[in-house]
Design an enzyme around this catalytic site. Structure first.
Site, PDB file in Angstrom:
ATOM      1  N   PRO A 276      -7.967   4.584   7.264  1.00 18.42           N
ATOM      2  CA  PRO A 276      -9.418   4.525   7.035  1.00 18.42           C
ATOM      3  C   PRO A 276      -9.731   4.706   5.548  1.00 18.42           C
ATOM      4  O   PRO A 276      -9.201   5.607   4.917  1.00 18.42           O
ATOM      5  CB  PRO A 276      -9.961   5.711   7.840  1.00 18.42           C
ATOM      6  CG  PRO A 276      -8.826   6.232   8.650  1.00 18.42           C
ATOM      7  CD  PRO A 276      -7.569   5.762   8.018  1.00 18.42           C
ATOM      8  N   GLU A 277     -10.549   3.834   5.025  1.00 22.43           N
ATOM      9  CA  GLU A 277     -10.976   3.964   3.637  1.00 22.43           C
ATOM     10  C   GLU A 277     -12.403   4.499   3.614  1.00 22.43           C
ATOM     11  O   GLU A 277     -12.992   4.757   4.651  1.00 22.43           O
ATOM     12  CB  GLU A 277     -10.870   2.612   2.941  1.00 22.43           C
ATOM     13  CG  GLU A 277      -9.406   2.158   2.832  1.00 22.43           C
ATOM     14  CD  GLU A 277      -9.193   1.109   1.761  1.00 22.43           C
ATOM     15  OE1 GLU A 277      -9.914   1.148   0.740  1.00 22.43           O
ATOM     16  OE2 GLU A 277      -8.332   0.252   1.936  1.00 22.43           O
TER      17      GLU A 277
END
Ligand SMILES: [Zn+2]
Length: 269
Positions: free
Chosen positions: A2-3
């Site tokens: 996840p960014e």
């Protein structure tokens, strides 16, 4: 992994679903590697806590709590494969569920993480701060100051979490494309004008990705269980050999510091 936009999306989803609710009971699984606070302390703080808000700080999700002993913070890092999901209490327990917070309203917030690189902790004093600067709405001048003397490739500098927090491979490539800068260019050879474009590119890419609900390609699910599958169209990321959407040149790939970088040889200099 996840960014920033995915983390922002999850934090917003949790806020929407859980702010104002109270944790009736928390269950913590046997995998202590995920815990950065002792399980007993986590239980003491979380049991009975009122959830005031959830927000994103860097790539962390921070729950602002009101407990019998005063304000506290619940800090969650999703690691590689972590997900925070809000379920109806009757929903079947997913494999790799490591924490369940049962709310007074009857729903459950569950932390699920197959690879267990995530981190969970509680803070009972002080404010949580992430290393590095927040890229969204960062100060333009400070952004330039932080980068322009570095002798590393600009792409590596963008991924350096002590400079900016939360920019991962996808958003670094997409921002560099919008700024017209090749990933391999040394940061100290990027011009002032290019830094201006890069700053704008980062803001645009992150804002669009957040609006699209996050864009990670693999394992991301928002707090309400919806697939945050890609809506923001990648212009270069993982498009090696495909035509550039602007000029038609073939997108190239170069490996920098073990990470693939994608760029247009014509649009980026
Ligand atoms: Zn191009």
């Amino acid at each position: 992994m996840p960014e920033l936009p995915e983390v922002e999306t999850v934090a917003r989803g949790l806020h929407k679903r859980l702010a104002g609710d109270r944790i009736r009971e928390v269950w913590i699984g046997p995998h202590k590697k995920l815990l950065q606070s002792p399980a007993r302390q986590m239980e003491r703080v979380l049991n009975g806590a009122l959830i005031v808000a959830f927000r994103r700080v860097g790539k962390h999700i921070v729950g602002q709590l009101e407990t019998a002993e005063g304000p506290a913070q619940w800090v969650i890092h999703l690691g590689m494969t972590g997900r925070c999901l809000v379920y109806d209490a009757a929903a079947e327990m997913e494999k790799h569920t490591h924490l369940v917070a049962t709310m007074e309203s009857g729903c459950e917030m569950r932390y699920v993480d197959p690879r267990r690189f995530g981190k969970l902790k509680v803070l009972t004093r002080g404010e949580f701060h992430a290393a590095g600067a927040e890229p969204l709405g960062a100060d333009r001048e400070k952004f330039y100051e932080r980068f322009h003397r570095r002798k590393t490739p600009i792409k590596s500098a963008l991924l350096n979490q002590t400079l900016l927090t939360g920019i991962g491979n996808i958003y670094a490539d997409e921002s560099l494309f919008r700024a017209g800068i090749r990933p391999r260019r040394r940061a100290d050879r990027v011009t002032r004008a290019e830094y201006e474009r890069l700053y704008d590119g980062i803001q645009q890419v992150l804002t669009e990705a957040i609006a699209a609900g996050g864009s990670s390609v693999s394992d991301y699910v928002g707090a309400e269980g919806e697939r945050g599958f890609f809506q923001l169209q990648h212009r270069v990321y993982q498009r090696t050999g495909e035509p550039c959407l602007v000029c038609g040149a073939e997108i190239q790939r170069v490996v920098l510091g073990g990470r693939s970088s994608h760029y247009c040889p014509h649009c980026q200099r």
